[in-house]
Motif scaffolding. Structure first.
Motif, PDB file in Angstrom:
ATOM      1  N   TYR A   1     -23.796   4.679  14.594  1.00 55.80           N
ATOM      2  CA  TYR A   1     -23.050   3.821  15.502  1.00 55.80           C
ATOM      3  C   TYR A   1     -23.468   2.356  15.365  1.00 55.80           C
ATOM      4  O   TYR A   1     -22.619   1.464  15.323  1.00 55.80           O
ATOM      5  CB  TYR A   1     -23.258   4.293  16.941  1.00 55.80           C
ATOM      6  N   ARG A   2     -24.780   2.120  15.308  1.00 57.39           N
ATOM      7  CA  ARG A   2     -25.253   0.738  15.239  1.00 57.39           C
ATOM      8  C   ARG A   2     -24.795   0.072  13.949  1.00 57.39           C
ATOM      9  O   ARG A   2     -24.392  -1.097  13.946  1.00 57.39           O
ATOM     10  CB  ARG A   2     -26.783   0.715  15.330  1.00 57.39           C
ATOM     11  N   GLN A   3     -24.831   0.817  12.839  1.00 58.64           N
ATOM     12  CA  GLN A   3     -24.368   0.260  11.569  1.00 58.64           C
ATOM     13  C   GLN A   3     -22.875  -0.058  11.628  1.00 58.64           C
ATOM     14  O   GLN A   3     -22.428  -1.080  11.112  1.00 58.64           O
ATOM     15  CB  GLN A   3     -24.654   1.245  10.427  1.00 58.64           C
ATOM     16  N   LEU A   4     -22.106   0.822  12.265  1.00 56.52           N
ATOM     17  CA  LEU A   4     -20.669   0.586  12.389  1.00 56.52           C
ATOM     18  C   LEU A   4     -20.404  -0.703  13.159  1.00 56.52           C
ATOM     19  O   LEU A   4     -19.549  -1.512  12.771  1.00 56.52           O
ATOM     20  CB  LEU A   4     -20.007   1.767  13.095  1.00 56.52           C
ATOM     21  N   MET A   5     -21.148  -0.915  14.233  1.00 56.86           N
ATOM     22  CA  MET A   5     -20.926  -2.091  15.068  1.00 56.86           C
ATOM     23  C   MET A   5     -21.254  -3.390  14.328  1.00 56.86           C
ATOM     24  O   MET A   5     -20.528  -4.374  14.415  1.00 56.86           O
ATOM     25  CB  MET A   5     -21.756  -2.001  16.353  1.00 56.86           C
ATOM     26  N   TYR A   6     -22.373  -3.410  13.579  1.00 59.02           N
ATOM     27  CA  TYR A   6     -22.670  -4.674  12.908  1.00 59.02           C
ATOM     28  C   TYR A   6     -21.798  -4.892  11.678  1.00 59.02           C
ATOM     29  O   TYR A   6     -21.505  -6.027  11.297  1.00 59.02           O
ATOM     30  CB  TYR A   6     -24.162  -4.852  12.616  1.00 59.02           C
ATOM     31  N   LEU A   7     -21.321  -3.830  11.068  1.00 61.50           N
ATOM     32  CA  LEU A   7     -20.365  -4.011   9.981  1.00 61.50           C
ATOM     33  C   LEU A   7     -19.041  -4.567  10.510  1.00 61.50           C
ATOM     34  O   LEU A   7     -18.370  -5.361   9.835  1.00 61.50           O
ATOM     35  CB  LEU A   7     -20.130  -2.691   9.248  1.00 61.50           C
ATOM     36  N   VAL A   8     -18.663  -4.156  11.708  1.00 63.22           N
ATOM     37  CA  VAL A   8     -17.473  -4.712  12.347  1.00 63.22           C
ATOM     38  C   VAL A   8     -17.628  -6.213  12.526  1.00 63.22           C
ATOM     39  O   VAL A   8     -16.715  -6.998  12.236  1.00 63.22           O
ATOM     40  CB  VAL A   8     -17.216  -4.026  13.706  1.00 63.22           C
ATOM     41  N   VAL A   9     -18.784  -6.644  13.013  1.00 70.60           N
ATOM     42  CA  VAL A   9     -19.019  -8.073  13.227  1.00 70.60           C
ATOM     43  C   VAL A   9     -18.989  -8.825  11.904  1.00 70.60           C
ATOM     44  O   VAL A   9     -18.390  -9.901  11.797  1.00 70.60           O
ATOM     45  CB  VAL A   9     -20.364  -8.299  13.936  1.00 70.60           C
ATOM     46  N   ILE A  10     -19.614  -8.254  10.878  1.00 70.55           N
ATOM     47  CA  ILE A  10     -19.637  -8.910   9.575  1.00 70.55           C
ATOM     48  C   ILE A  10     -18.223  -9.086   9.038  1.00 70.55           C
ATOM     49  O   ILE A  10     -17.833 -10.180   8.610  1.00 70.55           O
ATOM     50  CB  ILE A  10     -20.498  -8.103   8.585  1.00 70.55           C
ATOM     51  N   GLN A  11     -17.424  -8.019   9.075  1.00 68.36           N
ATOM     52  CA  GLN A  11     -16.083  -8.143   8.536  1.00 68.36           C
ATOM     53  C   GLN A  11     -15.215  -9.053   9.386  1.00 68.36           C
ATOM     54  O   GLN A  11     -14.392  -9.812   8.867  1.00 68.36           O
ATOM     55  CB  GLN A  11     -15.411  -6.778   8.401  1.00 68.36           C
ATOM     56  N   SER A  12     -15.394  -9.011  10.694  1.00 64.48           N
ATOM     57  CA  SER A  12     -14.612  -9.883  11.567  1.00 64.48           C
ATOM     58  C   SER A  12     -14.911 -11.346  11.267  1.00 64.48           C
ATOM     59  O   SER A  12     -14.008 -12.184  11.212  1.00 64.48           O
ATOM     60  CB  SER A  12     -14.930  -9.586  13.034  1.00 64.48           C
ATOM     61  N   LEU A  13     -16.191 -11.647  11.061  1.00 68.30           N
ATOM     62  CA  LEU A  13     -16.569 -13.030  10.772  1.00 68.30           C
ATOM     63  C   LEU A  13     -16.011 -13.469   9.426  1.00 68.30           C
ATOM     64  O   LEU A  13     -15.501 -14.592   9.288  1.00 68.30           O
ATOM     65  CB  LEU A  13     -18.095 -13.152  10.782  1.00 68.30           C
ATOM     66  N   VAL A  14     -16.092 -12.580   8.429  1.00 64.36           N
ATOM     67  CA  VAL A  14     -15.530 -12.909   7.115  1.00 64.36           C
ATOM     68  C   VAL A  14     -14.025 -13.134   7.225  1.00 64.36           C
ATOM     69  O   VAL A  14     -13.480 -14.084   6.663  1.00 64.36           O
ATOM     70  CB  VAL A  14     -15.839 -11.786   6.104  1.00 64.36           C
ATOM     71  N   THR A  15     -13.341 -12.283   7.965  1.00 66.50           N
ATOM     72  CA  THR A  15     -11.901 -12.425   8.150  1.00 66.50           C
ATOM     73  C   THR A  15     -11.572 -13.741   8.839  1.00 66.50           C
ATOM     74  O   THR A  15     -10.639 -14.448   8.445  1.00 66.50           O
ATOM     75  CB  THR A  15     -11.354 -11.258   8.999  1.00 66.50           C
ATOM     76  N   ALA A  16     -12.355 -14.090   9.866  1.00 70.07           N
ATOM     77  CA  ALA A  16     -12.105 -15.320  10.605  1.00 70.07           C
ATOM     78  C   ALA A  16     -12.336 -16.547   9.742  1.00 70.07           C
ATOM     79  O   ALA A  16     -11.527 -17.484   9.733  1.00 70.07           O
ATOM     80  CB  ALA A  16     -12.998 -15.369  11.846  1.00 70.07           C
ATOM     81  N   VAL A  17     -13.447 -16.559   8.999  1.00 71.40           N
ATOM     82  CA  VAL A  17     -13.753 -17.712   8.141  1.00 71.40           C
ATOM     83  C   VAL A  17     -12.693 -17.870   7.058  1.00 71.40           C
ATOM     84  O   VAL A  17     -12.309 -18.979   6.688  1.00 71.40           O
ATOM     85  CB  VAL A  17     -15.157 -17.552   7.514  1.00 71.40           C
ATOM     86  N   ALA A  18     -12.198 -16.732   6.542  1.00 72.49           N
ATOM     87  CA  ALA A  18     -11.166 -16.786   5.504  1.00 72.49           C
ATOM     88  C   ALA A  18      -9.819 -17.228   6.058  1.00 72.49           C
ATOM     89  O   ALA A  18      -8.906 -17.567   5.305  1.00 72.49           O
ATOM     90  CB  ALA A  18     -11.028 -15.426   4.824  1.00 72.49           C
ATOM     91  N   GLY A  19      -9.685 -17.199   7.394  1.00 73.92           N
ATOM     92  CA  GLY A  19      -8.404 -17.600   7.987  1.00 73.92           C
ATOM     93  C   GLY A  19      -7.325 -16.569   7.796  1.00 73.92           C
ATOM     94  O   GLY A  19      -6.140 -16.894   7.854  1.00 73.92           O
ATOM     95  N   SER A  20      -7.704 -15.318   7.565  1.00 75.67           N
ATOM     96  CA  SER A  20      -6.713 -14.269   7.343  1.00 75.67           C
ATOM     97  C   SER A  20      -6.195 -13.737   8.668  1.00 75.67           C
ATOM     98  O   SER A  20      -6.873 -13.788   9.692  1.00 75.67           O
ATOM     99  CB  SER A  20      -7.342 -13.117   6.556  1.00 75.67           C
ATOM    100  N   ARG A  21      -5.006 -13.218   8.643  1.00 78.35           N
ATOM    101  CA  ARG A  21      -4.411 -12.639   9.838  1.00 78.35           C
ATOM    102  C   ARG A  21      -4.688 -11.149   9.894  1.00 78.35           C
ATOM    103  O   ARG A  21      -4.606 -10.452   8.894  1.00 78.35           O
ATOM    104  CB  ARG A  21      -2.907 -12.888   9.853  1.00 78.35           C
ATOM    105  N   LEU A  22      -5.012 -10.717  11.079  1.00 82.60           N
ATOM    106  CA  LEU A  22      -5.341  -9.316  11.284  1.00 82.60           C
ATOM    107  C   LEU A  22      -4.192  -8.609  11.975  1.00 82.60           C
ATOM    108  O   LEU A  22      -3.687  -9.085  12.991  1.00 82.60           O
ATOM    109  CB  LEU A  22      -6.607  -9.213  12.148  1.00 82.60           C
ATOM    110  N   ARG A  23      -3.758  -7.481  11.428  1.00 85.60           N
ATOM    111  CA  ARG A  23      -2.678  -6.736  12.058  1.00 85.60           C
ATOM    112  C   ARG A  23      -3.154  -6.133  13.369  1.00 85.60           C
ATOM    113  O   ARG A  23      -4.317  -5.855  13.569  1.00 85.60           O
ATOM    114  CB  ARG A  23      -2.152  -5.644  11.129  1.00 85.60           C
ATOM    115  N   TRP A  24      -2.220  -5.938  14.284  1.00 80.82           N
ATOM    116  CA  TRP A  24      -2.528  -5.328  15.572  1.00 80.82           C
ATOM    117  C   TRP A  24      -2.891  -3.870  15.353  1.00 80.82           C
ATOM    118  O   TRP A  24      -2.186  -3.121  14.698  1.00 80.82           O
ATOM    119  CB  TRP A  24      -1.306  -5.445  16.484  1.00 80.82           C
ATOM    120  N   GLN A  25      -4.047  -3.474  15.868  1.00 81.46           N
ATOM    121  CA  GLN A  25      -4.519  -2.099  15.716  1.00 81.46           C
ATOM    122  C   GLN A  25      -4.450  -1.403  17.074  1.00 81.46           C
ATOM    123  O   GLN A  25      -5.129  -1.794  18.014  1.00 81.46           O
ATOM    124  CB  GLN A  25      -5.969  -2.083  15.216  1.00 81.46           C
ATOM    125  N   ARG A  26      -3.646  -0.397  17.176  1.00 83.63           N
ATOM    126  CA  ARG A  26      -3.510   0.320  18.441  1.00 83.63           C
ATOM    127  C   ARG A  26      -4.245   1.652  18.337  1.00 83.63           C
ATOM    128  O   ARG A  26      -4.112   2.387  17.367  1.00 83.63           O
ATOM    129  CB  ARG A  26      -2.029   0.566  18.751  1.00 83.63           C
TER     130      ARG A  26
END
Length: 716
Positions: A678-703
């Motif tokens: 669980y802990r690894q999943l959470m920090y990988l989420v943060v890493i990818q979110s930050l990379v996505t944000a810095v890249a300026g990419s758009r994220l699709r809505w996830q339901r």
């Protein structure tokens, strides 16, 4: 950090699509390459630093078998060529001494020995350790420039007789490469660490000598050991070093591995004394009558050697940086635990009679719904069953599963349905706000079940006219199984402890979409719910705080939500949350430079969120990397102790948080296992979110997929 493309994002959540998807594969490729580089650097550093043989050369591990060593070897000379059936040996010429020095180069003692040899016009042979050569390249080049001979003493002073074949090859190849890079030479001379005289060669030693021969090396043993490694005193070193009957010798001494003052002192006496007796001091090859074996390294060898030296230097830098980051992660974790527990205790005491004036005003509950048929009935019935007067507005945002039809078919009193084309959750919430009959508005997700007193408790803080919003206490309903328990723990410990802190500090960053209440006046003043980010609840809460409204936490107002039931669904949910939070932080970054209430909110809230929800998760992989590093190269007991302390700190914090929320601590048995998935999943989420944000990419809505299995649990 350029996040402007993130802020300008306008979502059109139609049919679950966005105008542009995130290039996830590129992100993961970069992350995988970076991780591989990090692991390689640490493995190299760990190998070079922590697998180094520190025992003196004359103290090898016990040898027991001598049956397979050829008689010509055990009874022959100290220089061994293992080629052929039985191998060949060479012995020193009379009145010729090869001064050999092991374990260097050393920045203190090697220069003194070199100065002494130059003073007496004597030559020596230095068997150097690869890691020391990489550390002291100038000294190695000086040895070559002054005419001394160099041989290998392995890469990390490893006992070649006891290590597997792959490591024998690795030790020799890497030390040879480093020597080529540092001094521009290649040598076939090898002295295995912990070797002695020819008659002491055991079966294990013979196996290593044969392997070395196959790699092109001549093994150099000794005929006399000065035992200077014992530091027995100058007189005893001299006694053990003097030859008898004009014999030639290969004399073993050391220029590293500790205090070598006695060695230097003994040499200053021994060299002139033996010269006076007619001895000459030569290299090993000259002493046994072999052609000069050392040759210049090829350009390719030099280039690869420089690369190896660079890799060692880089690994040292990586380790130093990671050590600092580990200290930072530990300090942040401890700081967070201490702060949140102390503040939570104060918050619990302050809430005893926080809202003395009773609020009885009716409330409008807005339920945005998009394909929520599975859980909408339970949600609406729980709202209608509130012990506070409510009207319920279900805004159907273009559902295709009959959500609106189901709600209308229930025929529940005080429930209205508004249908609109799919425009996204913010648009659905804004439609509900416009249609609301009352000043107090509760927003609730379509998958959430309220306790009967939840709406009433949410309404009470509005007795204070400064309160613009109230965060309720979201609980995980489907907490069966490990994943459910882990999310339950995170909600109680992570989210709720933080909300207590934010409440007292008056800097609440998020009123959760699952359960939150607002003044309609406040909502309209900030322009309603914005579509700028994927975390519309965080964006809205920050806007209210910046507008001067107080946002509080009412932990007694409880709602039960259906958490993701698979790792994939959890990933998508948390990825959207984290990405949206980064968007909201960037959007409201101006609060950091503001004065007054807005500035205090910015510095407290954004600083805390950035430090503990962005930086700390980014540092979390360092803990895991160091744990693996420690298990391989360090004392496993120390690593286990540190891990237990880390888990213990989390457990104590969690027990306190569960007690505050009146939850059973039985769920915490799963906490140690949470460290491995669980802990690894959470920090990988943060890493990818930050990379996505810095890249300026758009994220699709996830339901998140809903199963409609939610019920209010009676215990954990």
């Amino acid at each position: 950090m350029n996040l402007r493309p993130v802020v300008n994002l306008r979502l059109r959540r139609s049919a679950g699509r966005s105008t542009r998807d995130v290039p996830l594969r590129t992100h993961w490729l970069v992350l995988t390459v970076a991780l591989a580089g990090l692991v390689s650097a640490l493995m190299l550093n760990g190998y070079a630093s922590h697998l180094f043989g520190n025992a003196p050369d004359a103290e090898p591990p016990p040898r027991t078998s001598y049956q397979h060593v050829p008689a010509d070897i055990s009874g022959g000379g100290p220089v061994i060529d293992a080629r052929g059936t039985d191998g060949r040996t060479a012995s020193p010429r009379p009145l010729t001494i090869a001064l050999t020095f092991d374990d260097g180069p050393d920045p203190v003692w090697t220069p003194r020995i070199l100065d002494l040899l130059r003073e007496h016009s004597a030559k020596g042979t230095f068997f150097v350790v690869g890691t020391e050569v990489a550390e002291h390249q100038e000294l190695t080049r000086r040895m070559v420039a002054e005419g001394h001979q160099l041989g290998l003493h392995t890469f990390t002073h490893a006992d070649l007789a006891t290590v597997p074949g792959w490591r024998r090859s690795f030790e020799l190849r890497q030390s040879q490469l480093i020597l080529a890079g540092a001094a521009g030479i290649s040598t076939p001379l090898l002295r295995p660490p912990y070797s002695s005289k020819a008659e002491a060669v055991a079966d294990e030693d013979w196996s290593a000598i044969e392997d070395a021969r196959r790699l092109g090396y001549l093994t150099v043993l000794n005929t006399r050991d000065s035992e200077d490694w014992r530091r027995p005193g100058v007189a005893r070193i001299l006694a053990g070093s003097r030859p008898t009957d004009d014999e030639g010798e290969i004399l073993l001494m050391h220029d590293a591995g500790g205090d070598r003052a006695q060695t230097v002192a003994a040499l200053s006496v021994l060299i002139p004394e033996l010269k006076a007796r007619g001895y000459r001091f030569a290299t090993v090859s000259e002493t046994v009558g072999l052609p000069e074996p050392v040759r210049p390294a090829t350009p390719s060898e030099r280039l690869r050697g420089l690369g190896m030296i660079g890799a060692l230097k880089a690994s040292e830098i990586v380790l130093a940086v990671l050590t600092a980051l580990l200290a930072a992660a530990g300090a942040l974790s401890l700081l967070r635990a201490v702060i949140t527990v102390l503040v939570a205790r104060r918050h619990a005491r302050s809430r005893a009679d926080a809202w003395r004036e009773v609020v009885t005003d009716p409330v409008t509950v807005v339920v945005p719904a998009y394909n929520e048929r599975a859980g909408i009935e339970a949600a609406v019935r729980s709202l209608v069953g509130s012990d506070h007067p409510v009207e319920v507005i279900v805004v159907d945002d273009g559902s295709t599963d009959g959500t609106a039809d189901l709600v209308e078919s229930l025929g529940l009193p005080g429930v209205r349905v508004i249908r609109q084309p799919n425009a996204g959750k913010p648009a659905a919430l804004n439609a509900g706000i416009q249609a609301a009959s009352y000043e107090l508005i509760v927003m609730v997700d379509g998958d959430t079940v309220f306790e009967p007193d939840a709406v009433r408790r949410l309404a009470q803080p509005f007795a204070d006219p400064a309160v613009g919003a109230v965060s309720g206490n979201a609980k995980v309903g489907n907490r069966g199984g490990l994943l459910g328990r882990w999310q339950h723990t995170e909600y109680v410990v992570g989210f709720n402890l933080d909300r207590r802190l934010f409440d007292l500090a008056r800097c609440m960053p998020t009123v959760p979409g699952a359960i939150g209440a607002f003044r309609r006046t406040a909502l309209l003043r900030v322009g309603g719910v914005s579509e700028d980010t994927l975390a519309e609840d965080t964006d809205l809460t920050m806007a209210l705080c910046r507008d001067g409204w107080r946002v509080v936490y009412e932990e007694r107002a409880k709602a039960w939500t259906e958490a993701p039931s698979t790792l994939g669904a959890l990933w998508r949910q948390r990825y959207r949350w984290c990405y949206g939070t980064l968007q909201a932080m960037w959007k409201h970054r101006g609060a950091l430079a503001q004065s007054g209430e807005e500035g205090r909110f910015g510095r407290r809230s954004l600083g805390f969120v950035f430090g503990f929800q962005v930086v700390l998760p980014l540092l979390a992989p360092v803990v895991d990397v160091f744990a693996l590093y420690g298990l391989i190269f360090l004392d496993r007991r120390h690593v286990a102790t540190l891990w237990l302390l880390f888990v213990g700190l989390q457990t104590l914090t969690s027990v306190y948080a569960f007690r505050l929320d009146r939850e059973s601590v039985r769920a915490l048995w799963s906490l140690p296992f949470q460290q491995f998935v669980y802990r690894q999943l959470m920090y990988l989420v943060v890493i990818q979110s930050l990379v996505t944000a810095v890249a300026g990419s758009r994220l699709r809505w996830q339901r998140v997929e809903r199963y409609g299995s939610l019920q209010v649990p009676t215990g954990s």
